[in-house]
Scaffold this motif. Structure first.
Motif, PDB file in Angstrom:
ATOM      1  N   ALA A  13      42.535  29.727  -8.865  1.00 44.95           N
ATOM      2  CA  ALA A  13      43.376  30.385  -9.887  1.00 44.95           C
ATOM      3  C   ALA A  13      44.047  31.609  -9.276  1.00 44.95           C
ATOM      4  O   ALA A  13      45.271  31.790  -9.380  1.00 44.95           O
ATOM      5  CB  ALA A  13      42.515  30.762 -11.087  1.00 44.95           C
ATOM      6  N   GLU A  14      43.263  32.411  -8.579  1.00 46.82           N
ATOM      7  CA  GLU A  14      43.832  33.632  -7.989  1.00 46.82           C
ATOM      8  C   GLU A  14      44.820  33.306  -6.875  1.00 46.82           C
ATOM      9  O   GLU A  14      45.806  34.008  -6.670  1.00 46.82           O
ATOM     10  CB  GLU A  14      42.707  34.524  -7.446  1.00 46.82           C
ATOM     11  N   ALA A  15      44.577  32.203  -6.175  1.00 51.41           N
ATOM     12  CA  ALA A  15      45.478  31.803  -5.083  1.00 51.41           C
ATOM     13  C   ALA A  15      46.725  31.090  -5.618  1.00 51.41           C
ATOM     14  O   ALA A  15      47.675  30.844  -4.869  1.00 51.41           O
ATOM     15  CB  ALA A  15      44.735  30.885  -4.114  1.00 51.41           C
ATOM     16  N   GLY A  16      46.737  30.758  -6.905  1.00 50.22           N
ATOM     17  CA  GLY A  16      47.901  30.102  -7.512  1.00 50.22           C
ATOM     18  C   GLY A  16      48.082  28.664  -7.060  1.00 50.22           C
ATOM     19  O   GLY A  16      49.209  28.198  -6.868  1.00 50.22           O
ATOM     20  N   ILE A  17      46.971  27.937  -6.890  1.00 50.48           N
ATOM     21  CA  ILE A  17      47.072  26.536  -6.451  1.00 50.48           C
ATOM     22  C   ILE A  17      46.200  25.627  -7.329  1.00 50.48           C
ATOM     23  O   ILE A  17      45.278  26.092  -8.002  1.00 50.48           O
ATOM     24  CB  ILE A  17      46.643  26.368  -4.970  1.00 50.48           C
ATOM     25  N   ASP A  18      46.535  24.341  -7.295  1.00 48.91           N
ATOM     26  CA  ASP A  18      45.729  23.336  -8.006  1.00 48.91           C
ATOM     27  C   ASP A  18      44.858  22.548  -7.035  1.00 48.91           C
ATOM     28  O   ASP A  18      43.774  22.093  -7.382  1.00 48.91           O
ATOM     29  CB  ASP A  18      46.645  22.360  -8.746  1.00 48.91           C
ATOM     30  N   VAL A  19      45.408  22.322  -5.847  1.00 53.62           N
ATOM     31  CA  VAL A  19      44.707  21.535  -4.814  1.00 53.62           C
ATOM     32  C   VAL A  19      44.911  22.262  -3.490  1.00 53.62           C
ATOM     33  O   VAL A  19      45.969  22.852  -3.246  1.00 53.62           O
ATOM     34  CB  VAL A  19      45.295  20.099  -4.735  1.00 53.62           C
ATOM     35  N   LEU A  20      43.877  22.227  -2.612  1.00 53.97           N
ATOM     36  CA  LEU A  20      44.037  22.808  -1.266  1.00 53.97           C
ATOM     37  C   LEU A  20      43.989  21.696  -0.223  1.00 53.97           C
ATOM     38  O   LEU A  20      43.076  20.864  -0.230  1.00 53.97           O
ATOM     39  CB  LEU A  20      42.928  23.835  -0.976  1.00 53.97           C
ATOM     40  N   LEU A  21      44.975  21.719   0.662  1.00 54.91           N
ATOM     41  CA  LEU A  21      44.977  20.837   1.828  1.00 54.91           C
ATOM     42  C   LEU A  21      44.303  21.599   2.970  1.00 54.91           C
ATOM     43  O   LEU A  21      44.809  22.642   3.416  1.00 54.91           O
ATOM     44  CB  LEU A  21      46.423  20.487   2.203  1.00 54.91           C
ATOM     45  N   VAL A  22      43.153  21.110   3.410  1.00 50.03           N
ATOM     46  CA  VAL A  22      42.392  21.805   4.461  1.00 50.03           C
ATOM     47  C   VAL A  22      42.629  21.068   5.772  1.00 50.03           C
ATOM     48  O   VAL A  22      42.223  19.909   5.930  1.00 50.03           O
ATOM     49  CB  VAL A  22      40.884  21.825   4.122  1.00 50.03           C
ATOM     50  N   THR A  23      43.296  21.733   6.700  1.00 45.75           N
ATOM     51  CA  THR A  23      43.614  21.088   7.979  1.00 45.75           C
ATOM     52  C   THR A  23      42.867  21.703   9.154  1.00 45.75           C
ATOM     53  O   THR A  23      42.758  21.076  10.204  1.00 45.75           O
ATOM     54  CB  THR A  23      45.137  21.156   8.272  1.00 45.75           C
ATOM     55  N   ASP A  24      42.389  22.920   9.011  1.00 42.62           N
ATOM     56  CA  ASP A  24      41.626  23.528  10.102  1.00 42.62           C
ATOM     57  C   ASP A  24      40.307  22.764  10.259  1.00 42.62           C
ATOM     58  O   ASP A  24      39.528  22.634   9.307  1.00 42.62           O
ATOM     59  CB  ASP A  24      41.343  24.997   9.797  1.00 42.62           C
ATOM     60  N   LEU A  25      40.054  22.266  11.459  1.00 39.17           N
ATOM     61  CA  LEU A  25      38.898  21.369  11.646  1.00 39.17           C
ATOM     62  C   LEU A  25      37.557  22.054  11.405  1.00 39.17           C
ATOM     63  O   LEU A  25      36.604  21.408  10.974  1.00 39.17           O
ATOM     64  CB  LEU A  25      38.931  20.769  13.059  1.00 39.17           C
ATOM     65  N   VAL A  26      37.484  23.333  11.672  1.00 35.27           N
ATOM     66  CA  VAL A  26      36.223  24.036  11.413  1.00 35.27           C
ATOM     67  C   VAL A  26      36.004  24.136   9.896  1.00 35.27           C
ATOM     68  O   VAL A  26      34.897  23.926   9.396  1.00 35.27           O
ATOM     69  CB  VAL A  26      36.216  25.431  12.072  1.00 35.27           C
ATOM     70  N   ASN A  27      37.078  24.415   9.177  1.00 35.74           N
ATOM     71  CA  ASN A  27      36.964  24.464   7.712  1.00 35.74           C
ATOM     72  C   ASN A  27      36.649  23.078   7.139  1.00 35.74           C
ATOM     73  O   ASN A  27      35.872  22.947   6.191  1.00 35.74           O
ATOM     74  CB  ASN A  27      38.263  25.012   7.100  1.00 35.74           C
ATOM     75  N   VAL A  28      37.254  22.047   7.729  1.00 29.80           N
ATOM     76  CA  VAL A  28      36.956  20.670   7.293  1.00 29.80           C
ATOM     77  C   VAL A  28      35.466  20.390   7.504  1.00 29.80           C
ATOM     78  O   VAL A  28      34.790  19.840   6.638  1.00 29.80           O
ATOM     79  CB  VAL A  28      37.825  19.646   8.063  1.00 29.80           C
ATOM     80  N   ARG A  29      34.953  20.809   8.651  1.00 27.30           N
ATOM     81  CA  ARG A  29      33.530  20.586   8.935  1.00 27.30           C
ATOM     82  C   ARG A  29      32.654  21.307   7.922  1.00 27.30           C
ATOM     83  O   ARG A  29      31.671  20.757   7.414  1.00 27.30           O
ATOM     84  CB  ARG A  29      33.213  21.078  10.358  1.00 27.30           C
ATOM     85  N   TYR A  30      32.994  22.545   7.649  1.00 32.95           N
ATOM     86  CA  TYR A  30      32.201  23.352   6.716  1.00 32.95           C
ATOM     87  C   TYR A  30      32.127  22.688   5.337  1.00 32.95           C
ATOM     88  O   TYR A  30      31.088  22.676   4.688  1.00 32.95           O
ATOM     89  CB  TYR A  30      32.835  24.744   6.611  1.00 32.95           C
ATOM     90  N   LEU A  31      33.263  22.119   4.929  1.00 33.33           N
ATOM     91  CA  LEU A  31      33.332  21.571   3.565  1.00 33.33           C
ATOM     92  C   LEU A  31      32.814  20.143   3.456  1.00 33.33           C
ATOM     93  O   LEU A  31      32.272  19.745   2.420  1.00 33.33           O
ATOM     94  CB  LEU A  31      34.780  21.616   3.057  1.00 33.33           C
ATOM     95  N   THR A  32      33.002  19.355   4.525  1.00 29.88           N
ATOM     96  CA  THR A  32      32.685  17.923   4.415  1.00 29.88           C
ATOM     97  C   THR A  32      31.510  17.487   5.291  1.00 29.88           C
ATOM     98  O   THR A  32      30.915  16.443   5.037  1.00 29.88           O
ATOM     99  CB  THR A  32      33.895  17.050   4.842  1.00 29.88           C
ATOM    100  N   GLY A  33      31.254  18.230   6.369  1.00 24.53           N
ATOM    101  CA  GLY A  33      30.214  17.833   7.323  1.00 24.53           C
ATOM    102  C   GLY A  33      30.777  17.103   8.534  1.00 24.53           C
ATOM    103  O   GLY A  33      30.078  16.910   9.526  1.00 24.53           O
ATOM    104  N   TYR A  34      32.053  16.729   8.492  1.00 24.45           N
ATOM    105  CA  TYR A  34      32.674  15.966   9.584  1.00 24.45           C
ATOM    106  C   TYR A  34      32.872  16.842  10.822  1.00 24.45           C
ATOM    107  O   TYR A  34      33.454  17.919  10.722  1.00 24.45           O
ATOM    108  CB  TYR A  34      34.017  15.420   9.090  1.00 24.45           C
TER     109      TYR A  34
END
Ligand code: GLY
Ligand code: MN
Length: 359
Positions: A13-34
């Motif tokens: 809400a504060e970032a003004g978005i509905d969906v986030l596209l996560v492309t940074d691989l470290v962030n992807v790992r943190y969120l998904t485990g991949y």
């Protein structure tokens, strides 16, 4: 892990978005485990999508958290080409990670998205979550730190004088690998004498001489998590001037550690340690920040520096690493890794800090 995605959406809400596209691989790992090298994630209140390519189909099936639907891009397609069709219908504000998306990638995305999808720049949303470690993450960082400490303590039991910086760096790295490390968390620094005045010196084929101060800055990655530590040792008596500067850096480091606690500003903590060095006339010889967060990456949030606007929180993991670098003479840096607590910090590094004099 699904809890992390849930907490991420609370920032939308504060970032003004509905969906986030996560492309940074470290962030992807943190969120998904991949932990592979090509993948992205789409996260919204009702959306958990992971996209990768053929090479990672089986790895993704093993690693990616069950809360995510998985898609594998057909061979000729780039992963970003699949983003549009994975989004829900209707007007949508799609956040992208501005710190990690290239101009080319942005153009490619814009070209393939519907007109009613707004691309919105975001910064450090996942990094903000990553800065506060969960107990399991702290345990992994502790394990990485203990492994790195053990390798260094063993090295100190061997002769240092007459070996080259490169040989010492290699010995440390080999030992860490043999103890189970996945890789080094950054290029090992071993820098003797005047070379130590380069904060990020590269090990040379130059032998350590009697009387040299030697800066060791090394870290390991274990179970995905990094460690980071610096010690400066003396290969024989380094002389009075070097001993005096060593004591100054140590006092500054202890003062910095003393200042670390939840609620304290990163700039403020940096200032406490920096002031001691400045008061002895060495301000211009301490030209980097006092510390940085450590986790999946060796440099992450929060930062302790003159420019930091971070406020420390309990369960941040940060380094405290003042240094004094005297060109053509020597360099001294002392670095510990600590977990921030409500009333101070827990020091993870176990290697002693009094000046060690070895042969
Ligand atoms: N250990 C290297 C650095 O923190 O810059
Ligand atoms: Mn560091």
């Amino acid at each position: 892990m699904s809890d992390r995605a849930e907490r991420l959406t609370e920032l939308f809400a504060e970032a003004g978005i509905d969906v986030l596209l996560v492309t940074d691989l470290v962030n992807v790992r943190y969120l998904t485990g991949y932990s592979g090298s090509n993948g992205l994630a789409l996260i919204g209140p009702q959306l958990r999508m992971f996209i990768s390519d053929f090479r990672y189909q089986e790895q993704a099936a093993e690693e990616v958290d069950d809360s995510f639907a998985r898609r594998i891009a057909p061979a000729p397609q780039g992963l970003l080409d699949l983003v549009g069709e994975a989004l829900p219908a209707g007007e949508l504000r799609l956040g992208f990670e501005a710190d990690h998306v290239s101009v080319n990638q942005h153009q490619c995305l814009r070209a393939q998205l519907r007109d009613d999808v707004d691309l919105v720049s975001t910064s450090r949303l996942v990094e903000t979550l990553r800065a506060v470690k969960e107990p399991d993450e702290v345990a992994r960082i502790k394990a990485a730190s203990a492994l790195a400490d053990a390798a260094f303590e063993r090295l100190l039991r061997e002769r240092i004088v007459g070996r080259t910086e490169r040989q010492l760096a290699l010995a440390l790295e080999n030992d860490m690998r043999q103890r189970g490390a996945e890789r080094v968390s950054f290029e090992t620094i071993v820098a003797a004498g005047a070379h130590g005045a380069l904060p990020h010196a590269q090990p040379r084929d130059v032998e350590i001489r009697e009387g040299d101060l030697v800066v060791f800055d090394w870290g390991t990655e274990l179970d995905g998590y990094c460690s980071d530590c610096t010690r400066t040792i003396a290969a024989g008596d380094p002389g009075t001037d070097a001993r005096d500067v060593y004591e100054l850096v140590l006092e500054s480091q202890l003062a910095g550690l003393q200042a670390v606690r939840s609620g304290r500003g990163g700039k403020d903590v940096d200032g406490v340690a920096r002031e001691m060095i400045a008061a002895s006339g060495y301000a211009e010889h301490f030209g980097h920040g006092l510390g940085h967060g450590v986790g999946l990456e060796v440099h992450e949030r929060p930062t302790l520096s003159t420019r930091s606007d971070d406020e420390l929180q309990a369960s941040n993991v940060v380094t405290v690493e003042p240094g004094v670098y005297l060109p053509r003479q020597f360099g001294i840096r002392i670095e510990d890794l600590v977990v921030v607590t409500d009333d101070g910090c827990e020091i993870l590094t176990s290697v002693p800090k009094q000046l060690v004099v070895v042969d």
